[in-house]
Structures are given as C-alpha cells and as structure tokens.
Design a protein around this motif. Structure first.
Motif, mmCIF file in Angstrom:
data_model
loop_
_atom_site.group_PDB
_atom_site.id
_atom_site.type_symbol
_atom_site.label_atom_id
_atom_site.label_comp_id
_atom_site.label_asym_id
_atom_site.label_seq_id
_atom_site.Cartn_x
_atom_site.Cartn_y
_atom_site.Cartn_z
ATOM 1 N N VAL A 101 0.846 -1.186 0.000
ATOM 2 C CA VAL A 101 0.000 0.000 0.000
ATOM 3 C C VAL A 101 0.884 1.239 0.000
ATOM 4 O O VAL A 101 1.887 1.290 0.727
ATOM 5 C CB VAL A 101 -0.916 0.028 1.239
ATOM 6 N N SER A 102 0.535 2.220 -0.820
ATOM 7 C CA SER A 102 1.233 3.509 -0.784
ATOM 8 C C SER A 102 0.256 4.565 -0.271
ATOM 9 O O SER A 102 -0.931 4.528 -0.587
ATOM 10 C CB SER A 102 1.756 3.888 -2.170
ATOM 11 N N VAL A 103 0.803 5.513 0.526
ATOM 12 C CA VAL A 103 -0.036 6.533 1.154
ATOM 13 C C VAL A 103 0.583 7.903 0.906
ATOM 14 O O VAL A 103 1.804 8.081 1.046
ATOM 15 C CB VAL A 103 -0.194 6.279 2.667
ATOM 16 N N SER A 104 -0.246 8.875 0.551
ATOM 17 C CA SER A 104 0.207 10.264 0.440
ATOM 18 C C SER A 104 -0.770 11.152 1.209
ATOM 19 O O SER A 104 -1.968 10.866 1.265
ATOM 20 C CB SER A 104 0.290 10.700 -1.023
ATOM 21 N N VAL A 105 -0.225 12.213 1.817
ATOM 22 C CA VAL A 105 -1.024 13.085 2.670
ATOM 23 C C VAL A 105 -1.011 14.507 2.113
ATOM 24 O O VAL A 105 -0.161 14.854 1.275
ATOM 25 C CB VAL A 105 -0.485 13.064 4.120
ATOM 26 N N VAL A 109 1.001 18.419 6.183
ATOM 27 C CA VAL A 109 0.739 17.250 7.029
ATOM 28 C C VAL A 109 1.904 16.295 6.845
ATOM 29 O O VAL A 109 2.307 15.984 5.721
ATOM 30 C CB VAL A 109 -0.585 16.556 6.658
ATOM 31 N N GLU A 110 2.472 15.835 7.940
ATOM 32 C CA GLU A 110 3.610 14.925 7.890
ATOM 33 C C GLU A 110 3.118 13.490 8.107
ATOM 34 O O GLU A 110 2.398 13.200 9.056
ATOM 35 C CB GLU A 110 4.626 15.300 8.969
ATOM 36 N N LEU A 111 3.496 12.596 7.193
ATOM 37 C CA LEU A 111 3.146 11.171 7.323
ATOM 38 C C LEU A 111 4.149 10.511 8.248
ATOM 39 O O LEU A 111 5.359 10.516 7.990
ATOM 40 C CB LEU A 111 3.174 10.508 5.939
#
Length: 401
Positions: A101-105, A109-111
């Motif tokens: 899974v890839s996530v971007s915010v 906002v810091e992941l």
C-alpha cells in the motif's frame, strides 16, 4: 540624516523580530503540532485489468489507519478522504495477491506511519456464460381464462463477471403480471440474475438487460372426464367401480363451444368378458374446436375394478314407497302388504346395503281421488343393479287431506 535612517531601519527590524517571536509563541502555545491517527482510510485499487480479472468479492473494501502530524487547526479538519491510499494491481494474477500500500497526505501534514503496509487482494478470472431466462408469472387472469407457458425472447442472457459469481448464477428472472388479463400479454421486462437460492447476483453484468415476454391468455373450462365403457364383464361378474386419473381436465378453445361443454368422454373401453381388474390409457374425445389446455395431456388412465356379483333381497312395505307428482291437497294410502326388492352388487359390498339405500317410488302424476294400481319403481345407485320388484305394483287410494 544617516543616523536617523539607520535608527529607523533598526527599529523596523526589531519590530519584525518581535512579531516573529510572538507568532512563534502563539503558534506553539495556541496551535501546536499534534500527532493523530486517521482511521479507516479507504484503499483505492489502481490499474486492474478488468477485461480479464475482477475482485472475487466485488463488495470487498480495504482500509488502512494512517498516523500523521500537523498543526491542530489542520488536524481538526482532516478526513479519511483527504488522504490517498492505493495499491497498484498492474500485472497481478488470479488468486491471492499480497500488494504493498502507498499513502500520500496533504501539504502541511507529515506522514509518520500507516498500517497495514500490505493487503491481500483476491482476484478471479472474468468469464462469460449463457444462462436461461425464466418468466415468473404473477397474479391471476380474468375469470374463465388461464395463462399458457410464457415465451421469452431471447431465451438466455450472457452473464459476465468473476468466475465464482458467474458459476453460481442459475437463471435470469423476469416478473410478468397477468392480473385480470383476458388476452395475450406482451411486455419488455427487466432481467434479474439470481443464484440457486433466488438471491440476486450483484457482482455480475449481463446482456441484454431486458427481454420481450409473450404470455398467451386463453379461455378455459374445467370439466369431468367420463369413461366410455362398452360391453359387459364375464357372466357372474360386474363392475364395482371405474376411476379416471385425472378425473377432471382443463380444456380451451372457442368460447361459445366451451359454454356448452359439461363433460369430456374417453374413447371406448371394452370390458367384454373380463373377470378381473383392468387398467388402461384412453384417449380423450374432444369436441370440434376444443383441445386440452395442457398440450401434453392426450390420454387419461382408466381403472376398472371388477368383482364377482351377488344378489340380495330386501323387503319393504307400502309405507316405504314415496309418491311423486301428487297433486296438492291429496294424499295416498297404500294397501297393506309386503314387497321384495332384489338387487345385484359386487360381492365385497353387497352386505352393506339396506332398503334405505334405495329410493322406492310410484308416479301419481295427473291422478285425482280414487283407487289406482301404480307401478313400483326404484332408483338404484351405482354400482348396484335392480333385478326385480315383487310384486311390482301397489294398490293405492287417493284421498283429500
């Protein structure tokens, strides 16, 4: 002049520094950085070749929990939909696939972290299969009419989807309402694909999505079937009972002809010389312009039960005789005496009868006061036969009441 300018600039720089310090103070004290876990962020499935593969369970959804850090003012308005979580399904195969899974915010906002890092996506091959169309008929036609077998065009639909869903699809159903109809029903109706339990299959597509349905509504009548018995059993034997299966049939045809039909006869059934039971299939003798509603019903089964015959004599008096068609205001006084009624019947049931089993009568039609000799008659129910009445006349006196 130079000193004044230099002092003015220094004052301005000092003011900016003080403002910056105050802003940093306010931001850190009133709107600090906070850590927050955004739960149930939906995972988007990207680049799936839907021409050959599909989710085994199309209703399946995937979620991740995402840990972030940002100013409190930003965190307050942050929603799961603001975060993008996705997996790349390009090049995947049928079966279980462990996919990262890839996530971007959003900006500012810091992941920090998210879980799970991988999800299992179960894929199945996309297949196509034809399944039959079934017409579910609802309602009841107008009185005196019935619906024949419905016809659907086309008679099958092509179902497309994951292998397991297509394989569990049993039929394509359309519902047709024939309430109070008295002629042909023609309608274009939507299709619903169902499994063996009648549950609608949501994860498949099919074509066509509508079919044309034609349901003939025809006039009908339900009438008893009368066996056409010819001949007599062997001497000393008689017919105890005749049964027809089915005992009634539904027929269709010309409305005027149907109004005048009160029975349908079988073709002749010969029992000459028989001394035992007989079972035979017999065709139906349909009047012109009439045919069975069920086109597959061309014959009925006739069971003829034959037994040895016995005689029984029953005594009665004039009081047991009824006088039919007697004029109003008159009464009949029969002479005293004893009479004998002899009947013939099947051996197994002859002992069950008594004089009350028969209607013994004489006809007094047109007679006035006076003395008369009247013929004694008897109505004998099947399967019994009248052999004799002795004596077969009775002397009566007709009087005013």
């Amino acid at each position: 002049m130079g000193r004044y300018f230099s002092g003015d600039v220094a004052l301005k720089i000092l003011s900016v520094l003080v403002a910056l310090v105050l802003w940093l103070y306010v931001m850190n004290e009133q709107n600090p950085q906070v850590t927050y876990v955004v739960r149930d962020v939906p995972v988007q499935l990207k680049n799936l070749d839907d021409t050959s593969l599909a989710l085994k369970d199309p209703s399946q959804q995937y979620f991740v929990n995402v840990k972030v850090r940002a100013r409190r003012s930003i965190i307050t308005g942050l929603k799961p939909e603001d975060i993008v979580a996705e997996v790349n399904l390009r090049g995947r195969m049928e079966g279980e696939n462990m996919v990262p899974v890839s996530v971007s915010v959003p900006p500012n906002v810091e992941l920090l972290d998210f879980s799970p890092k991988e999800i299992v996506v179960v894929l199945e091959a996309v297949i196509e299969e034809q399944i039959p169309v079934y017409v579910e008929v609802k309602g009841v036609p107008a009185e005196g009419f019935a619906a024949k077998t419905p016809l659907a065009s086309p008679q099958a639909v092509l179902v497309r989807g994951p292998r397991s869903l297509v394989n569990s699809s049993r039929r394509a159903v359309v519902e047709a309402d024939i309430s109070d109809k008295n002629n042909m029903v023609i309608a274009s109706l939507p299709v619903k694909v169902v499994d063996a339990k009648g549950n609608e299959q949501k994860g498949v597509t099919y074509r066509p999505e509508t079919v044309e349905v034609r349901i003939p509504i025809v006039p009908v009548a339900t009438v008893p079937v009368t066996p056409n018995i010819r001949g007599n059993p062997e001497e000393g034997y008689m017919i105890k009972e005749v049964r027809v299966e089915p005992s009634v049939v539904m027929v269709t045809g010309n409305v005027e002809v149907l109004k005048n039909i009160n029975q349908i006869s079988t073709e002749p059934i010969n029992v000459s010389g028989l001394s035992q039971n007989m079972s035979v299939e017999a065709g139906l003798q349909m009047p012109r312009g009439v045919q069975p509603f069920d086109e597959a019903l061309s014959k009925v089964r006739v069971l003829v039960e034959i037994e040895r015959a016995d005689l029984k004599a029953l005594s009665f008096t004039g009081d047991d005789i009824s006088f039919r068609n007697l004029q109003a205001g008159l009464r009949v006084v029969p002479e005293d005496g004893e009479f004998m009624l002899t009947v013939r019947g099947p051996n197994s049931i002859i002992d069950r009868v008594d004089i009350d089993s028969f209607k013994i009568y004489a006809d007094a039609a047109g007679l006035s006061e006076g003395e008369y000799i009247l013929k004694i008659k008897a109505d004998v129910p099947e399967p019994y036969e009248l052999i004799s009445v002795e004596p077969d006349t009775v002397k009566v006196t007709i009087k005013r009441q």
